[in-house]
Enzyme design. Structure first.
Site, PDB file in Angstrom:
ATOM      1  N   LYS A   1       0.742  -1.153   0.021  1.00 19.43           N
ATOM      2  CA  LYS A   1      -0.142  -0.056  -0.014  1.00 19.43           C
ATOM      3  C   LYS A   1       0.889   1.367  -0.069  1.00 19.43           C
ATOM      4  CE  LYS A   1      -2.776  -1.973   3.148  1.00 19.43           C
ATOM      5  NZ  LYS A   1      -4.231  -1.957   4.148  1.00 19.43           N
TER       6      LYS A   1
ATOM      7  N   TYR B   1     -12.694  -2.317  -1.728  1.00 20.71           N
ATOM      8  CA  TYR B   1     -13.008  -2.245  -0.305  1.00 20.71           C
ATOM      9  C   TYR B   1     -14.507  -2.501  -0.265  1.00 20.71           C
ATOM     10  CZ  TYR B   1      -8.153  -1.857   1.365  1.00 20.71           C
ATOM     11  OH  TYR B   1      -6.865  -1.906   1.711  1.00 20.71           O
TER      12      TYR B   1
ATOM     13  N   PHE C   1     -14.638   3.346   8.822  1.00 21.62           N
ATOM     14  CA  PHE C   1     -13.317   3.664   8.462  1.00 21.62           C
ATOM     15  C   PHE C   1     -13.269   3.613   7.109  1.00 21.62           C
ATOM     16  CE2 PHE C   1     -13.238  -0.837   9.689  1.00 21.62           C
ATOM     17  CZ  PHE C   1     -12.717  -1.560   8.694  1.00 21.62           C
TER      18      PHE C   1
ATOM     19  N   ARG D   1      -0.899 -14.603   4.005  1.00 24.71           N
ATOM     20  CA  ARG D   1      -1.362 -13.977   5.160  1.00 24.71           C
ATOM     21  C   ARG D   1      -0.419 -14.183   6.551  1.00 24.71           C
ATOM     22  NH1 ARG D   1      -6.160 -11.817   4.504  1.00 24.71           N
ATOM     23  NH2 ARG D   1      -6.736 -12.041   6.752  1.00 24.71           N
TER      24      ARG D   1
ATOM     25  N   ASN E   1      -0.998  -0.393   7.701  1.00 25.15           N
ATOM     26  CA  ASN E   1      -0.424  -1.907   7.783  1.00 25.15           C
ATOM     27  C   ASN E   1       0.348  -2.478   6.885  1.00 25.15           C
ATOM     28  OD1 ASN E   1      -2.541  -2.475   6.444  1.00 25.15           O
ATOM     29  ND2 ASN E   1      -3.813  -3.923   7.921  1.00 25.15           N
TER      30      ASN E   1
ATOM     31  N   HIS F   1      -1.937  -5.249   1.772  1.00 24.19           N
ATOM     32  CA  HIS F   1      -3.089  -6.110   1.830  1.00 24.19           C
ATOM     33  C   HIS F   1      -2.851  -7.634   1.075  1.00 24.19           C
ATOM     34  CE1 HIS F   1      -7.510  -6.848   0.588  1.00 24.19           C
ATOM     35  NE2 HIS F   1      -7.033  -7.033  -0.423  1.00 24.19           N
TER      36      HIS F   1
ATOM     37  N   GLU G   1     -10.374 -10.637  -6.737  1.00 22.84           N
ATOM     38  CA  GLU G   1      -9.374  -9.452  -6.770  1.00 22.84           C
ATOM     39  C   GLU G   1      -8.321  -9.506  -7.895  1.00 22.84           C
ATOM     40  OE1 GLU G   1      -9.471  -8.294  -1.852  1.00 22.84           O
ATOM     41  OE2 GLU G   1      -7.721  -9.615  -2.713  1.00 22.84           O
TER      42      GLU G   1
HETATM   43  P1  CMP Z   1      -6.640  -4.512   4.377  1.00 21.75           P
HETATM   44  O1  CMP Z   1      -5.831  -6.020   4.410  1.00 21.75           O
HETATM   45  O2  CMP Z   1      -6.136  -3.707   3.285  1.00 21.75           O
HETATM   46  O3  CMP Z   1      -8.176  -4.622   4.494  1.00 21.75           O
HETATM   47  C1  CMP Z   1      -8.998  -3.918   4.911  1.00 21.75           C
HETATM   48  C2  CMP Z   1      -8.242  -2.713   5.580  1.00 21.75           C
HETATM   49  O4  CMP Z   1      -8.929  -1.857   6.289  1.00 21.75           O
HETATM   50  C3  CMP Z   1      -7.083  -3.088   6.657  1.00 21.75           C
HETATM   51  O5  CMP Z   1      -6.073  -3.954   5.609  1.00 21.75           O
HETATM   52  C4  CMP Z   1      -6.731  -1.929   7.343  1.00 21.75           C
HETATM   53  O6  CMP Z   1      -5.819  -1.592   6.934  1.00 21.75           O
HETATM   54  C5  CMP Z   1      -8.026  -1.097   7.387  1.00 21.75           C
HETATM   55  N1  CMP Z   1      -8.652  -1.302   8.544  1.00 21.75           N
HETATM   56  C6  CMP Z   1      -9.172  -2.434   9.067  1.00 21.75           C
HETATM   57  N2  CMP Z   1      -9.658  -1.941  10.407  1.00 21.75           N
HETATM   58  C7  CMP Z   1      -9.606  -0.533  10.417  1.00 21.75           C
HETATM   59  C8  CMP Z   1      -9.999   0.432  11.519  1.00 21.75           C
HETATM   60  N3  CMP Z   1     -10.534   0.078  12.572  1.00 21.75           N
HETATM   61  N4  CMP Z   1      -9.312   1.712  11.492  1.00 21.75           N
HETATM   62  C9  CMP Z   1      -8.865   1.974  10.161  1.00 21.75           C
HETATM   63  N5  CMP Z   1      -8.540   1.054   9.267  1.00 21.75           N
HETATM   64  C10 CMP Z   1      -8.907  -0.186   9.511  1.00 21.75           C
END
Ligand code: CMP
Length: 153
Positions: free
Chosen positions: A10, A50, A58, A86, A113, A116, A127
Site C-alpha cells: 500500500k 474495499y 473507516f 497472510r 499496515n 493487503h 481481486e
Molecule cells: P486490508 O487488508 O487492506 O483490508 C482492509 C483494511 O482496512 C485493513 O487492511 C486495514 O488497513 C483497514 N482497517 C481495518 N480496520 C480498521 C480500523 N478500525 N481503522 C482503520 N482502518 C482499518
C-alpha cells in the site's frame, strides 16, 4: 494445491521505501511473482476493492488512503499461496502481529499496515480480476522450483 493471490504494497509501503524488502519476503518463502505493477488507483477501483467494508466507519479513510499515492500490486503463486501470504503479512492489527511478519516488524497502526492480501481463494479470484488483465499475468517456469516445490504426481 497451487493458488494465486493478490498482494498490495500500500502507499505507506511505497513511501517508506519498503517495496523491495516486502517483496523479498514473499520471494524468500518460495512464492512466484506472476504479476507486478506500480499503480495510482482512482476512487472507483478503491471503492470496488474495499466494497466489503463499505458500511464500516473507516471506509472513507480507507478509500482516501489507498488512492492517495502509488502502490505496488502483485500476484503471487504457490502451494497454499493465500494462507502463506497472510502468514507472512501477520495479523491485520499490527499490535497483534507476530515478530518476523511484515506487520510485526514494520507497522504500528491498522490503517497503515503496509500490505493487503486476499483473504480466501474466492476473494483472490475476484481481486485478481479487478486488478490485473489476463495479459498482465505470466505462466513461466523457474529453475529453482525443482528445489522449492514437491514433484508433480
Ligand atoms: P486490508 O487488508 O487492506 O483490508 C482492509 C483494511 O482496512 C485493513 O487492511 C486495514 O488497513 C483497514 N482497517 C481495518 N480496520 C480498521 C480500523 N478500525 N481503522 C482503520 N482502518 C482499518
Amino acid at each position: 494445491m497451487n493458488e494465486r493471490t493478490l498482494v498490495l504494497v500500500k502507499p505507506d509501503g511505497v513511501q517508506r521505501l519498503l517495496v523491495g524488502r516486502i517483496l523479498q519476503r514473499y520471494e524468500d518463502r518460495g512464492l512466484k511473482i506472476v504479476g507486478l505493477k506500480l499503480v495510482l488507483i482512482n476512487r472507483d477501483l478503491a471503492e470496488r476493492h474495499y466494497a466489503i467494508h463499505s458500511e464500516r466507519p473507516f471506509f472513507r479513510g480507507l478509500v482516501d488512503f489507498i488512492s492517495s499515492a502509488p502502490l505496488v500490486a502483485a500476484v503471487l503463486e504457490g502451494p497454499n499461496a493465500v494462507a502463506v501470504v497472510r502468514a507472512v503479512n501477520g495479523a491485520t492489527r499490527p499490535a497483534e502481529a507476530a515478530p518476523g511478519t511484515i506487520r510485526g516488524d514494520f507497522a504500528l497502526e491498522t490503517a497503515q499496515n503496509l500490505v493487503h492480501a486476499s483473504d480466501s481463494i474466492d476473494t483472490a479470484a475476484q481481486e485478481l480480476a479487478l486488478w490485473f488483465t489476463p495479459a498482465e499475468l505470466f505462466d513461466y517456469d523457474r529453475d529453482v522450483d525443482r528445489w522449492v516445490l514437491a514433484p508433480e504426481d
